[in-house]
Design an enzyme around this catalytic site. Sequence first.
Site, mmCIF file in Angstrom:
data_model
loop_
_atom_site.group_PDB
_atom_site.id
_atom_site.type_symbol
_atom_site.label_atom_id
_atom_site.label_comp_id
_atom_site.label_asym_id
_atom_site.label_seq_id
_atom_site.Cartn_x
_atom_site.Cartn_y
_atom_site.Cartn_z
ATOM 1 N N SER A 129 52.468 40.390 -13.000
ATOM 2 C CA SER A 129 51.224 41.111 -13.157
ATOM 3 C C SER A 129 49.946 40.364 -13.183
ATOM 4 O O SER A 129 48.756 41.206 -13.193
ATOM 5 C CB SER A 129 51.405 41.757 -14.668
ATOM 6 O OG SER A 129 51.134 40.547 -15.333
ATOM 7 N N HIS A 152 54.085 44.273 -7.622
ATOM 8 C CA HIS A 152 53.750 44.456 -8.903
ATOM 9 C C HIS A 152 54.024 45.954 -9.563
ATOM 10 O O HIS A 152 53.307 46.883 -9.213
ATOM 11 C CB HIS A 152 52.111 44.169 -9.350
ATOM 12 C CG HIS A 152 51.823 44.550 -10.771
ATOM 13 N ND1 HIS A 152 50.421 44.660 -11.119
ATOM 14 C CD2 HIS A 152 52.598 44.433 -11.862
ATOM 15 C CE1 HIS A 152 50.539 44.950 -12.359
ATOM 16 N NE2 HIS A 152 51.697 44.892 -13.003
ATOM 17 N N GLU A 164 51.550 47.523 -6.737
ATOM 18 C CA GLU A 164 50.801 46.907 -5.828
ATOM 19 C C GLU A 164 51.505 45.807 -5.040
ATOM 20 O O GLU A 164 52.296 45.129 -5.538
ATOM 21 C CB GLU A 164 49.821 46.226 -6.809
ATOM 22 C CG GLU A 164 48.992 47.054 -7.439
ATOM 23 C CD GLU A 164 47.912 46.471 -8.405
ATOM 24 O OE1 GLU A 164 46.921 46.753 -8.701
ATOM 25 O OE2 GLU A 164 48.489 45.516 -9.375
ATOM 26 N N ASN A 203 45.204 46.383 -13.122
ATOM 27 C CA ASN A 203 45.035 45.621 -14.300
ATOM 28 C C ASN A 203 43.775 44.867 -14.490
ATOM 29 O O ASN A 203 43.200 44.559 -15.629
ATOM 30 C CB ASN A 203 46.362 44.734 -14.611
ATOM 31 C CG ASN A 203 47.486 45.318 -15.185
ATOM 32 O OD1 ASN A 203 47.394 46.363 -15.672
ATOM 33 N ND2 ASN A 203 48.656 44.344 -15.027
#
Length: 805
Positions: A129, A152, A164, A203
């Site tokens: 992440s 991800h 991602e 994120n």
Amino acid sequence: MSRFNVKKVAVLGAGVMGAQIAAHLVNVKVPVVLFDLAAKPGEDGKPVSKNGIVEKAIANLKKLKPSPLGLADDADLIEVANYEDDLKKLKGCDLIIEAIAERMDWKSDLYHKIAPFVAKHAILASNTSGLSITKLSEALPEALRPRFCGIHFFNPPRYMYLVELIATPATQPQAMDDLEAFVTTALGKGVVRAKDTPNFIANRIGTAGMLATMKEVDKFGLTFDVVDDLTGKRLGRAPSGTFRTIDVVGLDTVGHVIKTLQDSLSPETDPFYETYGTPAVLAKLLELKNLGQKTGAGFYKKVGRDILRFDLSGGEYVPGGQKADEVYGRMLKKPAGERLKLLRNAEGPQGQFLWAILRNAFHYAAVHLQSIAETARDVDQAMRWGFAMKQGPFELWQEAGWLEVAKMIQEDIDAGKAISKAPLPEWVFNGPVAQAGGVHTEQGSWNPSSARFEPRRQLPVYERQLFPELLLGEGGPRPATAGKTLQETDAVRIWTLDDEVVIATLKTKMRAISPEAGEGLMQAVDLAESQYQGLVIWPGDDPFSVGADLQAMLPGYVAGGAGLVDSMEKELQDLMLRIRYANVPVISAIRGMALGGGCELAVHSSRRVAIMESYIGLVEVGVGLIPGAGGLTYLARRAYENSQASAGKDLLPFLTEGFTAAAMAKVGTSALESRKLGYLLWSDIVVPNKDELLYVATNEAKAMYRAGYRPPHRKQFAVAGRDGKATIQGQLVNMRDGGFISQHDFHVSSLIANVLTGGDVDPGTMVTEEYLMTLERQAFTSLLGHPKTHERIMGMLATGKPVRN
């Protein structure tokens, strides 16, 4: 032409993410082997399965809600393995996804262990992440680095659309293109390529926004429940708002993502660094081990039917449920430009809070765009797909008036009201973006590194997406205006893209089948038969259809009585039979809900092409009705056909399955479960990616036509008769007398049983579809005049929830 053919995938790590990634691979028919550490013997010294860790993780998949599996039993299709005995299995895998804990040292150790067993053509990807993909690659042999990248997935992997992909300087472009194609078509995901920076795109922006929101909450003295009411659907974001979302994700997970920002960045590399401190309330909840939904308490705690919220000042949970001031709800419904001005000039703390968090989001995204993403499109898509935002930050900014909003943001920065002193980048005010009025244009989206608007990446896989999800201001085809319109009314558009297949798209609210929509579909069939190769019923967006238009039907009953409703139902039934026996293939392209009449439309089509997240069922009992447009007739016919294909030829067991599905309003929670319920057949096609649905459906129609399609013969079929009805009725009596169903449930279910079994006829009597449809209409019309049904219909229209009476 060579292609990246993924015959098998290995997932390393059977934790929460690894196990669910494996589950989703099973959903889309990709063989998968799941690895973890070898289990150690128990304290009693008794031998245990060395694959015990993986086996336990797979067993847990069946218990999770929402389910990571399209069918719970498919968990057994995941192959189990451990690192001690089974590394040789990696040699047969084309893609290896590492998903162990977010520890650089652990990942590096594992890479050293597996490297000799990775096939020379295989891609190795780390599901992290936020750790540096380039740094991770240093643990790999030189020969493997060109085939290594980051991947991800967002949690839960089955439902979250965003993936991602992150390259290192050594990653081969072809490896990235191959992986993007596989993730898009085979896994059904939306791919964004992120730069190798801490927490990547979604994120990075999402976590920074969450931390900034917490700072503004403290500043304006708001409670968590009020903030969630403000920052959920009203703001165009996930319905759970800010703090409920954190509870769902897990406070420990959020804490880890925050720590990645703290450890990987500094005041010198990020002007927002001071905002990355762990908020006091989050630190306190982590100390208490209140990690959110997984532990039963986080920012919120459910006690009985009450929802409590955490109060930091007292260190305890207090009654929650507070709502935002409705004046701000009205402001949020205004056009974007007016909305932002009203919020900025608001006197109350809730309005000032809303302006602050939006301003902070715009500010952060603009300052960091060049370092974290290639274009503004990547940022907006990542926030749409990863955080369920209706619009990304750049879209909203652009819609509200680019330069005007930019000036408001910079004024706040200069006045010290923003969370960072960093000025907006020069490109915001001067040059192509300012001249175009935003970052998304017909030519493409803004790339600050190249200082130009760049179009979408052109890969063969995207030729399958005839109408990809577009951003505000972006150029591209839109289904409402694309192709050639053949006929159009307020209820339906009939059109074609290629002069070979007719497409019908309902325009009614929730694609309800109104009389006008039904008439339009009938015309579409006529048109397809006379001049084209087939018809595809495609919604354009969710849902496929929620069924007949009850808002039109109930007034029709009041105005015209039973005769008018019977006539309306007859027209719907005629439509279903017209579709079933059309001389060209009629394909229902299903995404989202296909309920009631929508389900009946689908089951009478020649074939169904559905995305994985399709929810199909006959749900009329929820409003006190029975399926009235041929749904029960379909179930009765299918029961007979299935019984004839079985060894015993006993009709009743197959009929009972259909009865239970209709009487209990069972809805398939995936396309795979809808197959199990009989609403999809094994010959139907499940498409992982929603944006490929129309491409597959139109090509299926052409293929069926060119293969010499002919409709099925009109044949009679046997029904169970009064004996079958008596058997089902006996079960219903027990359920009613035991208090499991109400008297009205009993009445409705009895009528369903009467239709399915053919009424008062001998067992084995051969009937036509028209005969059973007549029984359907009679029962439907009688129920529409029942006061208990009126209560259910009005309750559903008012609240969207079924009334039990």
